[in-house]
Write an enzyme that holds these catalytic residues in place. Structure first.
Site, PDB file in Angstrom:
ATOM      1  N   ARG A  96       0.839  -1.213   0.000  1.00  0.00           N
ATOM      2  CA  ARG A  96       0.000   0.000   0.000  1.00  0.00           C
ATOM      3  C   ARG A  96       0.873   1.261   0.000  1.00  0.00           C
ATOM      4  O   ARG A  96       0.502   2.275  -0.562  1.00  0.00           O
ATOM      5  CB  ARG A  96      -0.890  -0.031   1.246  1.00  0.00           C
ATOM      6  CG  ARG A  96      -2.130   0.802   1.172  1.00  0.00           C
ATOM      7  CD  ARG A  96      -2.940   0.796   2.492  1.00  0.00           C
ATOM      8  NE  ARG A  96      -2.942  -0.430   3.221  1.00  0.00           N
ATOM      9  CZ  ARG A  96      -3.843  -1.405   3.093  1.00  0.00           C
ATOM     10  NH1 ARG A  96      -4.833  -1.274   2.235  1.00  0.00           N
ATOM     11  NH2 ARG A  96      -3.764  -2.508   3.823  1.00  0.00           N
ATOM     12  N   ARG A 100       7.084  -0.163   2.399  1.00  0.00           N
ATOM     13  CA  ARG A 100       6.759  -1.291   3.275  1.00  0.00           C
ATOM     14  C   ARG A 100       5.667  -2.168   2.676  1.00  0.00           C
ATOM     15  O   ARG A 100       4.825  -1.682   1.927  1.00  0.00           O
ATOM     16  CB  ARG A 100       6.337  -0.817   4.661  1.00  0.00           C
ATOM     17  CG  ARG A 100       5.237   0.221   4.676  1.00  0.00           C
ATOM     18  CD  ARG A 100       5.422   1.128   5.914  1.00  0.00           C
ATOM     19  NE  ARG A 100       4.360   2.099   6.084  1.00  0.00           N
ATOM     20  CZ  ARG A 100       4.368   3.317   5.568  1.00  0.00           C
ATOM     21  NH1 ARG A 100       5.360   3.713   4.768  1.00  0.00           N
ATOM     22  NH2 ARG A 100       3.392   4.152   5.807  1.00  0.00           N
ATOM     23  N   CYS A 109      -5.470 -17.669  13.885  1.00  0.00           N
ATOM     24  CA  CYS A 109      -5.085 -16.926  15.098  1.00  0.00           C
ATOM     25  C   CYS A 109      -5.390 -17.807  16.307  1.00  0.00           C
ATOM     26  O   CYS A 109      -6.289 -18.647  16.250  1.00  0.00           O
ATOM     27  CB  CYS A 109      -5.919 -15.657  15.248  1.00  0.00           C
ATOM     28  SG  CYS A 109      -5.879 -14.587  13.819  1.00  0.00           S
ATOM     29  N   ASP A 279     -13.050  -0.431  11.969  1.00  0.00           N
ATOM     30  CA  ASP A 279     -13.273  -0.551  10.525  1.00  0.00           C
ATOM     31  C   ASP A 279     -14.680  -1.073  10.251  1.00  0.00           C
ATOM     32  O   ASP A 279     -15.367  -1.558  11.149  1.00  0.00           O
ATOM     33  CB  ASP A 279     -12.226  -1.492   9.925  1.00  0.00           C
ATOM     34  CG  ASP A 279     -10.826  -0.907  10.027  1.00  0.00           C
ATOM     35  OD1 ASP A 279     -10.644   0.239   9.575  1.00  0.00           O
ATOM     36  OD2 ASP A 279      -9.933  -1.575  10.574  1.00  0.00           O
ATOM     37  N   ASP A 316      -8.304   4.019   8.995  1.00  0.00           N
ATOM     38  CA  ASP A 316      -7.913   3.513   7.679  1.00  0.00           C
ATOM     39  C   ASP A 316      -9.044   3.860   6.721  1.00  0.00           C
ATOM     40  O   ASP A 316     -10.172   3.369   6.893  1.00  0.00           O
ATOM     41  CB  ASP A 316      -7.725   1.985   7.734  1.00  0.00           C
ATOM     42  CG  ASP A 316      -6.279   1.610   7.936  1.00  0.00           C
ATOM     43  OD1 ASP A 316      -5.479   1.885   7.029  1.00  0.00           O
ATOM     44  OD2 ASP A 316      -5.962   1.066   9.016  1.00  0.00           O
ATOM     45  N   LYS A 323      -3.942   5.356   6.069  1.00  0.00           N
ATOM     46  CA  LYS A 323      -4.340   5.839   7.400  1.00  0.00           C
ATOM     47  C   LYS A 323      -4.288   7.353   7.452  1.00  0.00           C
ATOM     48  O   LYS A 323      -3.361   7.954   6.916  1.00  0.00           O
ATOM     49  CB  LYS A 323      -3.342   5.354   8.444  1.00  0.00           C
ATOM     50  CG  LYS A 323      -3.614   4.008   9.005  1.00  0.00           C
ATOM     51  CD  LYS A 323      -2.603   3.689  10.098  1.00  0.00           C
ATOM     52  CE  LYS A 323      -2.628   2.200  10.339  1.00  0.00           C
ATOM     53  NZ  LYS A 323      -2.342   1.420   9.122  1.00  0.00           N
TER      54      LYS A 323
HETATM   55  S1  SF4 Z   1      -7.843  -8.869  14.932  1.00  0.00           S
HETATM   56 FE1  SF4 Z   1      -8.247 -10.540  13.485  1.00  0.00          FE
HETATM   57  S2  SF4 Z   1      -6.226 -11.124  12.732  1.00  0.00           S
HETATM   58 FE2  SF4 Z   1      -5.893  -9.985  14.632  1.00  0.00          FE
HETATM   59  S3  SF4 Z   1      -5.835 -11.542  16.274  1.00  0.00           S
HETATM   60 FE3  SF4 Z   1      -7.932 -10.786  16.149  1.00  0.00          FE
HETATM   61  S4  SF4 Z   1      -8.947 -12.252  14.754  1.00  0.00           S
HETATM   62 FE4  SF4 Z   1      -6.747 -12.515  14.452  1.00  0.00          FE
END
Ligand code: SF4
Length: 354
Positions: A96, A100, A109, A279, A316, A323
């Protein structure tokens, strides 16, 4: 709702797990099954143990326990709220800003935040790790662009990977001469602090690059003793830490809670970095609040804390336009060659340079 007297020994993933732990009402389990069929759920036993059983609106539970409101659509919901796809030159990579890139190495996760802005692409059934070929393609893209100075490892949560796998990826990136900085975006130190072993900390470091960790936490209670010990392991290894927080209705939408969170970060040697306006992720309208209210809360927090504890309040722009700061402009031209300065208490002062 009553809570059974039982230890929470494992990650809660199914509606029955949340019901069994006393975190969801049995009558709502069928509806929650519709939610978890659409969006993954996971709450570690560590986080479940931080929930206050006496608080029906507990801010930890609210972040991780599935909620039937996630099935509701709001007119402005966007499947890809910050425009990752529009800036993705190849699988797993988002480019973006010129210097970076984001490298999304895993889509899983250890916990699934109910407000996640990548919830349409993140989850237990969303594909797991980037394939070796996709990772190689992403590395080739980075190798071919000398302007890329920083690689931000995200997902999913990159620290959910094994130290062995992390070390391989870090070594491959560190071998690219022009990449000088690696940044890991993670919730692991607060969600599963036991995963932050010395081996993991060593795995994310390499010669010739500086590794930073950006910790995502939203409520001061997340900075529990175990989390602080995990963060101390990064600090002891010389890994600098910054914070990311999402402003969330019912979790941290008051100046005192945010001030306590920012102070807790500083105490744990995590520099407050970003306070994100929420968001427009699908099914998350119940977490959102108007920008005007967010500005009032952020200003109240900033007026309370030391300069060390101040994050930038940012949004964002939907669509991937980057941002921007949502902070109230403290200095504005007064139209007569001088400036109008607003102090932290909201009082306005005139200032002249001539
Ligand atoms: S915000 Fe989304 S990507 Fe980040 S730890 Fe929580 S579930 Fe996972």
């Amino acid at each position: 709702m009553t809570r059974p007297e039982q230890p929470r020994a494992r990650t809660l993933t199914k509606p029955d797990d949340f019901v069994g732990a006393g975190l969801a009402a049995p009558a709502g389990a069928a509806r929650l099954a519709d939610v978890t069929a659409r969006y993954s759920a996971a709450m570690t036993s560590h986080l479940a143990g931080l929930v206050d059983p006496a608080d029906p609106a507990d801010p930890i539970a609210r972040q991780f326990v599935p909620d039937a409101r996630e099935l509701e659509s709001a007119p402005r919901d966007l499947a890809d709220p910050i425009g990752d796809d529009a800036h993705s030159p190849c699988e797993g990579l988002v480019h973006r800003y010129p210097d970076r890139v984001l490298l999304k190495i895993v889509s899983a996760c250890p916990v699934y935040c109910r407000f996640c802005f990548r919830r349409e692409t993140v989850g237990a059934a969303k594909g797991g790790m980037l394939s070796p070929q996709a990772l190689e393609n992403a590395l080739d893209y980075i190798r071919a662009r000398p302007q890329i100075w920083e690689v931000i490892l995200t997902g999913g949560d990159p620290l959910a990977l094994s130290p062995r796998r992390l070390a391989e990826i870090v070594r491959a990136i560190a071998a690219i001469d022009h990449v000088k900085t690696l940044r890991f975006h993670t919730r692991v130190p607060v969600a599963a602090p036991d995963l932050v072993t010395d081996e993991l900390v060593a795995a994310i470091k390499a010669e010739d690059v500086t590794t930073w960790v950006a910790l995502h936490a939203n409520h001061p209670r997340e900075l529990a003793l175990e989390a602080r010990a995990a963060l101390a392991r990064f600090v002891a290894a010389g890994v600098p830490l910054v914070s990311q927080t999402v402003l969330l209705k019912g979790v941290n939408d008051d100046p005192e809670t945010l001030a306590a969170l920012m102070r807790a970060f500083v105490e744990a040697r995590v520099k407050p970095y970003y306070l994100h306006h929420p968001d427009l992720a699908p099914g998350t309208a119940h977490f959102r609040l108007p920008i005007e209210e967010g500005r009032r809360i952020a200003a109240g927090m900033l007026a309370r804390v030391s300069g060390l504890a101040r994050p930038a309040y940012v949004l964002d722009i939907p669509g991937g336009y980057g941002k921007i700061s949502l902070g109230v402009e403290a200095a504005r031209p007064d139209g007569a060659g001088g400036w109008r300065l607003t102090d932290p208490a909201g009082r306005v002062h005139s200032y002249r340079e001539d």
